[in-house]
Design a protein around this motif. Structure first.
Motif, PDB file in Angstrom:
ATOM      1  N   HIS A 158      41.650  27.278  32.024  1.00 19.64           N
ATOM      2  CA  HIS A 158      40.258  27.653  31.801  1.00 19.64           C
ATOM      3  C   HIS A 158      39.325  26.456  31.991  1.00 19.64           C
ATOM      4  O   HIS A 158      39.707  25.311  31.742  1.00 19.64           O
ATOM      5  N   SER A 161      33.626  41.737  29.393  1.00 18.61           N
ATOM      6  CA  SER A 161      33.562  40.431  28.745  1.00 18.61           C
ATOM      7  C   SER A 161      32.463  40.477  27.705  1.00 18.61           C
ATOM      8  O   SER A 161      31.578  41.338  27.763  1.00 18.61           O
ATOM      9  N   GLN A 192      28.177  36.842  32.660  1.00 21.65           N
ATOM     10  CA  GLN A 192      27.306  36.180  31.682  1.00 21.65           C
ATOM     11  C   GLN A 192      25.827  36.264  32.069  1.00 21.65           C
ATOM     12  O   GLN A 192      25.003  35.522  31.542  1.00 21.65           O
ATOM     13  N   PHE A 232      35.389  37.395  33.583  1.00 21.60           N
ATOM     14  CA  PHE A 232      35.576  35.986  33.940  1.00 21.60           C
ATOM     15  C   PHE A 232      36.540  35.896  35.126  1.00 21.60           C
ATOM     16  O   PHE A 232      37.586  36.546  35.134  1.00 21.60           O
ATOM     17  N   HIS A 244      40.177  35.299  34.356  1.00 21.62           N
ATOM     18  CA  HIS A 244      40.924  36.248  33.519  1.00 21.62           C
ATOM     19  C   HIS A 244      41.846  37.080  34.411  1.00 21.62           C
ATOM     20  O   HIS A 244      41.599  38.256  34.686  1.00 21.62           O
ATOM     21  N   THR A 269      31.488  38.626  40.201  1.00 22.40           N
ATOM     22  CA  THR A 269      31.061  37.610  39.243  1.00 22.40           C
ATOM     23  C   THR A 269      29.788  38.097  38.544  1.00 22.40           C
ATOM     24  O   THR A 269      29.162  39.063  38.958  1.00 22.40           O
TER      25      THR A 269
END
Length: 579
Positions: A104, A362, A332, A263, A266, A329
């Motif tokens: 990570h 997520s 976030q 992510f 992941h 992607t």
């Protein structure tokens, strides 16, 4: 069967086989008189991110991980944060080895910045971990062959110098090849859990190897360093298998196209999405630089399997909507990520339309909540059906909750305890949890980055401090941005800037005033500032003042006037030039 586990069988009417006594799993090293171990967190204490440890005994140092953190909303223009490593640079000749727990970003993301400043010692990591590190180094223009990488399994033993023997053990997490470690030192055993949750049904079928933890606990553990992320959360963290079922159900019911974001690292989650897509006859595309990179590395190394292949967006154009699934992607809410561009209608290849299903698999990292909510609202406005946690079971943390933390404490039964990988609130809650156990540790410390934690068989204390904190990565610059510069940026962002350019000569001075990000300044306001500048210039020329004095005579009266006239305090930049 786990080769580290001793099993017994039982048949009615027959006596049970006795479990053999545990044998020491590491070399017996005696500390020289007065010898002590120093454990120095350079990142990861009191924060989520920048995870990095230095373990020092006499003239040898073992380094663990080297991660990055992401800036908060006040760090304008900053791309990344990496640990300060002044201590390691000053003691570079003592570094004997580097061990990586997993791949990570908060554990390996800073390595391209750190490796260039330190000697090329052996770097140990599992196959996927090293694959991701090598990919990062290649992006930075490094030659991978110049580094001393040594691939190990998540259950191997590593000898680092004379004083450190590291027994790795697999721990389930949100990425394959994740390890904790038992570190055998001259003063005693130190157990470092790494990031973990105790998932009984991991999607890759590889549960945590707790036998080494139990064996170390039976032999005696001097210190436990453990993941505090979910120390405030009661119960158990849900299994990744439950998330896979939730994703399968949503994808199975979707009529139109399906978009999933998570992510990029992941791999387990991405595999669950691909499996569900294949089950319902959908072709899978991946979109976004980091998603494509991680998927390529995972496929090449055998950590990701696809029955058919991964497609490009262009190849999906000819398919019916019910046959399309895109992994992107943007989990976030990052403005330039694929999902944000889809939500804002600025993606060049595809657009969200009514009937699409979007899954955010997520949870927002603290500080990103507003950005994620903005994306979700825009997706709803475009007619998409949106699934996100905690409303829907489409995500589970990769970190253990309170009951799992209790299991670790019971298995290890450490003499001393150092909560790690969490903000102070999580570290403190883990401390309270440990103190409430039936056999609590004798002493628990809440450490900060840079603390020198001194450890002997009878001593556990903070004995000093080394330089610590974060270096800001801004574009190509590392460490060029300081806290003072960030304060200036925030000041300009909040109050605006007024630039006063004054050309000084003896015949006819010239003044120009420009404001940006300030109030909508009318001619009267700017005219008054110009008048202040002219007065200062005329007086300065008459009294033959130096240019720097004239500049101050412009700055302070202009600042006072603008504050009184507008109630604002803009950054004022006076430039005085002599012609």
């Amino acid at each position: 069967m786990d080769h580290n586990t001793t099993t017994t069988s039982y048949t009615p009417g027959r006596p049970r086989k006795r479990r053999p006594k545990p044998r020491p799993s590491g070399p017996v090293l005696l500390a020289p008189a007065g010898g002590h171990l120093e454990i120095i967190p350079l990142g990861g204490m009191g924060e989520i991110g920048k995870n990095m440890f230095a373990f020092r005994f006499q003239d040898e140092i073992l380094v663990i991980d080297g991660g990055l953190a992401f800036p908060d909303e006040h760090m304008l223009g900053v791309d990344l944060l990496i640990p300060r490593i002044d201590y390691l640079i000053q003691n570079a000749d003592k570094i004997k080895g580097w061990v990586l727990t997993h791949g990570h970003e908060d554990h390996i993301g800073a390595l391209p910045y750190l490796f260039s400043q330190l000697p090329k010692v052996p770097v140990y990591g599992a196959r996927l971990t090293l694959g991701l590190v090598k990919g990062k180094l290649e992006e930075f223009g490094f030659k991978v062959g110049d580094f001393n990488f040594r691939e190990v399994s998540p259950d191997d033993r590593i000898q680092i110098g004379r004083y450190f023997t590291v027994d790795l053990f697999r721990m389930t997490h949100s990425i394959p090849d994740n390890s904790g470690m038992v570190i055998h030192t001259p003063v005693g055993k130190v157990v470092h859990t790494g990031d973990f949750k105790l998932d009984p049904t991991p999607v890759d079928g590889k549960p945590s190897h707790l036998a080494k933890l139990a064996q170390a606990g039976a032999e005696g553990v001097l210190l436990l360093i453990a993941d505090s992320t979910n120390a405030e959360r009661p119960g158990f963290t849900p299994s990744e298998a439950e998330v896979a079922k939730g994703l399968d159900a949503i994808i199975g019911k979707a009529k139109g196209r399906v978009f999933v974001t998570t992510f990029a690292s992941h791999i387990h989650r991405i595999q669950s999405v691909i499996k569900a897509a294949e089950h319902y006859g959908r072709k899978v595309a991946v979109e976004g630089r980091s998603m494509v990179k991680f998927a390529r590395i995972a496929l090449d190394l055998g950590y990701l399997s696809v029955r058919d292949r991964l497609y490009s967006l262009e190849e999906l154009d000819s398919l019916d909507d019910s046959q399309i699934l895109v992994i992107t992607t943007g989990s976030q809410g990052q403005p330039e990520a694929v999902l944000s561009r889809l939500a804002s209608g600025t993606h060049q290849k595809m657009a969200i339309k009514p009937g699409d299903t979007v899954i955010l698999s997520s949870s927002p990292i603290p500080g990103n909540e507003e950005a994620v909510n903005t994306v979700i609202n825009r997706l709803y406005a475009l007619g998409a059906q949106v699934f996100f946690p905690p409303t829907y079971r489409v995500h589970a943390s990769g970190h253990g909750s309170q009951e799992e933390l209790k299991i670790i404490l019971n298995l290890v039964q450490p003499k001393f305890f150092l909560p790690w990988h969490g903000e102070v609130r999580q570290q403190t809650n883990f401390k309270w949890l440990a103190e409430a156990m039936g056999q609590p540790p004798e002493k628990i410390l809440i450490a900060e980055n840079g603390d020198v934690v001194k450890l002997t068989p009878d001593t556990f204390e903070i004995s000093g401090k080394v330089p610590s904190g974060a270096l800001y990565v801004d574009g190509l610059g590392v460490g060029d941005i300081t806290d003072e510069i960030l304060a200036d940026r925030n000041h300009m962002a909040a109050e605006g800037v007024v630039v006063i350019t004054a050309l000084v000569n003896h015949r006819e001075p010239h003044v120009e005033v420009v404001s940006k990000g300030f109030v909508k300044a009318g001619e009267r306001l700017l005219g008054e500032v110009r008048k202040i500048a002219f007065d200062a210039i005329y007086q300065g020329v008459r009294e033959k003042k130096p240019l720097e004095v004239i500049r101050d005579d412009i700055y302070y009266p202009a600042k006072k006037f603008l504050r009184k006239a507008t109630g604002r305090d803009p950054v004022i930049i006076p430039m005085v030039i002599e012609s």
